[in-house]
Design a protein around this motif. Structure first.
Motif, PDB file in Angstrom:
ATOM      1  N   VAL A 134     -20.497 -43.304  34.913  1.00 13.06           N
ATOM      2  CA  VAL A 134     -20.526 -42.665  36.178  1.00 13.06           C
ATOM      3  C   VAL A 134     -21.412 -43.961  37.374  1.00 13.06           C
ATOM      4  CG1 VAL A 134     -21.654 -41.023  37.468  1.00 13.06           C
ATOM      5  CG2 VAL A 134     -20.905 -40.734  35.237  1.00 13.06           C
ATOM      6  N   THR A 135     -20.752 -44.083  38.363  1.00  9.92           N
ATOM      7  CA  THR A 135     -21.367 -44.984  39.321  1.00  9.92           C
ATOM      8  C   THR A 135     -21.583 -44.005  40.422  1.00  9.92           C
ATOM      9  OG1 THR A 135     -19.261 -45.814  40.054  1.00  9.92           O
ATOM     10  CG2 THR A 135     -20.280 -47.086  38.569  1.00  9.92           C
ATOM     11  N   SER A 136     -22.155 -44.575  41.392  1.00  9.38           N
ATOM     12  CA  SER A 136     -22.478 -43.907  42.789  1.00  9.38           C
ATOM     13  C   SER A 136     -22.171 -44.679  43.974  1.00  9.38           C
ATOM     14  CB  SER A 136     -23.788 -43.106  42.725  1.00  9.38           C
ATOM     15  OG  SER A 136     -24.280 -42.425  43.931  1.00  9.38           O
ATOM     16  N   LYS A 137     -21.715 -44.196  44.927  1.00 11.32           N
ATOM     17  CA  LYS A 137     -21.458 -44.925  46.363  1.00 11.32           C
ATOM     18  C   LYS A 137     -22.281 -44.043  47.251  1.00 11.32           C
ATOM     19  CE  LYS A 137     -17.922 -46.026  49.706  1.00 11.32           C
ATOM     20  NZ  LYS A 137     -16.747 -45.969  50.394  1.00 11.32           N
ATOM     21  N   THR A 138     -23.093 -44.616  48.015  1.00 13.64           N
ATOM     22  CA  THR A 138     -23.852 -43.989  49.204  1.00 13.64           C
ATOM     23  C   THR A 138     -23.358 -44.052  50.286  1.00 13.64           C
ATOM     24  OG1 THR A 138     -25.912 -44.415  48.015  1.00 13.64           O
ATOM     25  CG2 THR A 138     -26.033 -43.727  50.045  1.00 13.64           C
ATOM     26  N   CYS A 139     -23.302 -43.000  50.933  1.00 14.52           N
ATOM     27  CA  CYS A 139     -22.553 -42.747  52.246  1.00 14.52           C
ATOM     28  C   CYS A 139     -23.977 -42.270  53.208  1.00 14.52           C
ATOM     29  CB  CYS A 139     -21.658 -41.780  52.381  1.00 14.52           C
ATOM     30  SG  CYS A 139     -20.081 -42.035  51.061  1.00 14.52           S
ATOM     31  N   ILE A 153     -32.624 -28.257  37.780  1.00 16.68           N
ATOM     32  CA  ILE A 153     -32.210 -29.650  38.274  1.00 16.68           C
ATOM     33  C   ILE A 153     -31.679 -30.441  37.187  1.00 16.68           C
ATOM     34  CG2 ILE A 153     -33.218 -31.833  39.595  1.00 16.68           C
ATOM     35  CD1 ILE A 153     -34.760 -29.738  41.372  1.00 16.68           C
ATOM     36  N   GLY A 154     -32.595 -30.490  36.473  1.00 20.60           N
ATOM     37  CA  GLY A 154     -32.294 -31.452  35.001  1.00 20.60           C
ATOM     38  C   GLY A 154     -30.707 -31.069  34.563  1.00 20.60           C
ATOM     39  N   GLU A 155     -30.588 -29.715  34.166  1.00 23.35           N
ATOM     40  CA  GLU A 155     -29.292 -29.429  33.828  1.00 23.35           C
ATOM     41  C   GLU A 155     -28.198 -29.746  34.677  1.00 23.35           C
ATOM     42  OE1 GLU A 155     -27.022 -25.317  32.502  1.00 23.35           O
ATOM     43  OE2 GLU A 155     -29.188 -25.348  32.599  1.00 23.35           O
ATOM     44  N   ILE A 156     -28.311 -29.506  35.945  1.00 20.19           N
ATOM     45  CA  ILE A 156     -27.138 -29.925  36.831  1.00 20.19           C
ATOM     46  C   ILE A 156     -27.119 -31.308  36.793  1.00 20.19           C
ATOM     47  CG2 ILE A 156     -26.627 -30.248  39.422  1.00 20.19           C
ATOM     48  CD1 ILE A 156     -28.163 -27.688  39.759  1.00 20.19           C
ATOM     49  N   ALA A 157     -28.032 -32.408  36.950  1.00 19.57           N
ATOM     50  CA  ALA A 157     -27.741 -33.787  36.673  1.00 19.57           C
ATOM     51  C   ALA A 157     -27.060 -34.205  35.436  1.00 19.57           C
ATOM     52  CB  ALA A 157     -29.383 -34.413  36.873  1.00 19.57           C
ATOM     53  N   PHE A 158     -27.750 -33.453  34.463  1.00 15.89           N
ATOM     54  CA  PHE A 158     -27.143 -33.802  33.109  1.00 15.89           C
ATOM     55  C   PHE A 158     -25.803 -33.391  33.104  1.00 15.89           C
ATOM     56  CE2 PHE A 158     -25.857 -31.531  29.374  1.00 15.89           C
ATOM     57  CZ  PHE A 158     -25.586 -32.878  28.407  1.00 15.89           C
ATOM     58  N   ALA A 159     -25.247 -32.295  33.663  1.00 17.43           N
ATOM     59  CA  ALA A 159     -24.159 -31.796  33.378  1.00 17.43           C
ATOM     60  C   ALA A 159     -22.862 -32.799  34.177  1.00 17.43           C
ATOM     61  CB  ALA A 159     -23.861 -30.562  33.917  1.00 17.43           C
ATOM     62  N   VAL A 160     -23.272 -33.287  35.495  1.00 13.97           N
ATOM     63  CA  VAL A 160     -22.590 -34.171  36.305  1.00 13.97           C
ATOM     64  C   VAL A 160     -22.361 -35.471  35.498  1.00 13.97           C
ATOM     65  CG1 VAL A 160     -22.544 -35.649  38.228  1.00 13.97           C
ATOM     66  CG2 VAL A 160     -23.012 -33.219  38.395  1.00 13.97           C
ATOM     67  N   GLN A 183     -28.924 -43.878  42.146  1.00 10.07           N
ATOM     68  CA  GLN A 183     -27.698 -44.897  41.673  1.00 10.07           C
ATOM     69  C   GLN A 183     -28.052 -45.547  40.340  1.00 10.07           C
ATOM     70  OE1 GLN A 183     -27.106 -46.419  46.177  1.00 10.07           O
ATOM     71  NE2 GLN A 183     -25.058 -46.418  45.142  1.00 10.07           N
ATOM     72  N   LYS A 184     -29.115 -46.200  40.290  1.00  5.15           N
ATOM     73  CA  LYS A 184     -29.436 -47.179  39.334  1.00  5.15           C
ATOM     74  C   LYS A 184     -29.532 -46.037  38.015  1.00  5.15           C
ATOM     75  CE  LYS A 184     -32.981 -49.948  37.310  1.00  5.15           C
ATOM     76  NZ  LYS A 184     -32.702 -49.576  36.078  1.00  5.15           N
ATOM     77  N   ASN A 185     -30.360 -45.089  38.161  1.00  7.60           N
ATOM     78  CA  ASN A 185     -30.394 -44.240  36.982  1.00  7.60           C
ATOM     79  C   ASN A 185     -29.194 -43.292  36.443  1.00  7.60           C
ATOM     80  OD1 ASN A 185     -33.141 -44.879  36.680  1.00  7.60           O
ATOM     81  ND2 ASN A 185     -33.921 -42.985  37.813  1.00  7.60           N
ATOM     82  N   VAL A 186     -28.189 -43.053  37.504  1.00  6.81           N
ATOM     83  CA  VAL A 186     -27.082 -42.426  36.998  1.00  6.81           C
ATOM     84  C   VAL A 186     -26.292 -43.591  36.277  1.00  6.81           C
ATOM     85  CG1 VAL A 186     -25.392 -42.618  38.988  1.00  6.81           C
ATOM     86  CG2 VAL A 186     -25.349 -40.875  37.503  1.00  6.81           C
ATOM     87  N   PRO A 193     -14.394 -45.144  34.512  1.00  4.33           N
ATOM     88  CA  PRO A 193     -15.603 -44.655  35.217  1.00  4.33           C
ATOM     89  C   PRO A 193     -15.337 -43.760  36.243  1.00  4.33           C
ATOM     90  CG  PRO A 193     -15.254 -46.976  34.753  1.00  4.33           C
ATOM     91  CD  PRO A 193     -13.982 -46.330  34.308  1.00  4.33           C
ATOM     92  N   VAL A 194     -16.371 -43.117  36.396  1.00  2.00           N
ATOM     93  CA  VAL A 194     -16.162 -42.212  37.684  1.00  2.00           C
ATOM     94  C   VAL A 194     -17.233 -42.476  38.915  1.00  2.00           C
ATOM     95  CG1 VAL A 194     -16.806 -39.810  38.562  1.00  2.00           C
ATOM     96  CG2 VAL A 194     -15.748 -40.077  36.244  1.00  2.00           C
ATOM     97  N   GLU A 195     -16.656 -42.511  40.015  1.00  2.00           N
ATOM     98  CA  GLU A 195     -17.620 -42.837  41.154  1.00  2.00           C
ATOM     99  C   GLU A 195     -17.917 -41.450  41.791  1.00  2.00           C
ATOM    100  OE1 GLU A 195     -17.777 -46.333  43.980  1.00  2.00           O
ATOM    101  OE2 GLU A 195     -16.435 -45.003  44.839  1.00  2.00           O
ATOM    102  N   LEU A 196     -19.215 -41.218  42.116  1.00  2.00           N
ATOM    103  CA  LEU A 196     -19.727 -40.218  42.767  1.00  2.00           C
ATOM    104  C   LEU A 196     -19.964 -40.567  44.294  1.00  2.00           C
ATOM    105  CD1 LEU A 196     -22.274 -38.728  40.374  1.00  2.00           C
ATOM    106  CD2 LEU A 196     -19.907 -37.562  40.605  1.00  2.00           C
ATOM    107  N   ARG A 197     -19.513 -39.712  45.329  1.00  2.00           N
ATOM    108  CA  ARG A 197     -19.913 -39.964  46.547  1.00  2.00           C
ATOM    109  C   ARG A 197     -21.109 -39.203  46.792  1.00  2.00           C
ATOM    110  NH1 ARG A 197     -14.772 -37.459  48.733  1.00  2.00           N
ATOM    111  NH2 ARG A 197     -15.200 -36.221  46.518  1.00  2.00           N
ATOM    112  N   TYR A 198     -22.158 -39.815  47.315  1.00  2.00           N
ATOM    113  CA  TYR A 198     -23.369 -39.537  47.606  1.00  2.00           C
ATOM    114  C   TYR A 198     -23.868 -39.503  48.943  1.00  2.00           C
ATOM    115  CZ  TYR A 198     -28.477 -38.995  45.981  1.00  2.00           C
ATOM    116  OH  TYR A 198     -29.560 -38.470  46.091  1.00  2.00           O
ATOM    117  N   ALA A 199     -23.546 -38.356  49.476  1.00  2.00           N
ATOM    118  CA  ALA A 199     -24.030 -38.428  51.001  1.00  2.00           C
ATOM    119  C   ALA A 199     -25.473 -38.405  51.288  1.00  2.00           C
ATOM    120  CB  ALA A 199     -23.482 -37.166  51.677  1.00  2.00           C
ATOM    121  N   SER A 200     -26.113 -38.918  52.283  1.00  2.00           N
ATOM    122  CA  SER A 200     -27.392 -38.877  52.672  1.00  2.00           C
ATOM    123  C   SER A 200     -27.567 -39.135  54.105  1.00  2.00           C
ATOM    124  CB  SER A 200     -28.339 -40.079  51.777  1.00  2.00           C
ATOM    125  OG  SER A 200     -29.482 -40.110  52.491  1.00  2.00           O
TER     126      SER A 200
END
Length: 149
Positions: free
Chosen positions: A61-66, A10-17, A50-53, A27-34
């Motif tokens: 990197v930013t994140s937009k929650t869907c 999990i740490g490696e995946i989060a780091f790699a992204v 969102q805050k941590n990334v 900046p990259v915006e990730l679409r985060y589906a929930s």
């Protein structure tokens, strides 16, 4: 042992992204589906992500929650695979499928791993640098004989 491998993965995946996005110029915006509704543990976790990334990537990197959108919880894995979303919350399905009950401890470990990786990424600006860091800190330390069936 399995919990440690999962936490490390999990740490490696989060780091790699985060690292690959940080290497890009804009900046990259990730679409985060929930699949979680408002005022739920899932919504709370999404807010923390969102805050941590953004913090860990220094704004690269930013994140937009869907929330409560496509893909829904049942479609999450396929939706991420097909590019409908970049990330998806699937923790509940893992809890049910694998009996994971210690999510809080695992999140603490993930935060610890992310903290370890922040200084390791200083000076990394491309895929080759990321590959070197992953080899030095992850892959070279895996005992493949331990995973034989």
């Amino acid at each position: 042992m399995k919990a440690a491998r999962r936490s490390a993965a999990i740490g490696e995946i989060a780091f790699a992204v985060t690292a690959s996005a940080a290497a890009q110029a804009s900046p990259v915006e990730l679409r985060y589906a929930s699949g979680s509704g408002p005022n739920t543990i899932g919504a709370f976790a999404t807010d923390i992500f969102q805050k941590n990334v953004e913090d860990y990537s220094d704004g690269a990197v930013t994140s937009k929650t869907c929330a409560l959108s496509l893909p829904n919880l049942l479609e999450m894995t396929g939706g991420v695979r097909e590019g409908i979303a970049d990330l998806g919350v699937i923790a509940q399905s893992y809890r049910e499928r694998f009996g994971i009950e210690d999510a809080s401890a695992r999140l603490d470990r993930l935060r610890e791993l992310m903290g370890e990786w922040t200084p390791r990424m200083e000076g990394v600006s491309d895929g080759e640098g990321l590959s070197v860091a992953l080899w030095e800190h992850v892959h070279s330390r895996v005992d493949v004989m331990a995973y034989r069936g």
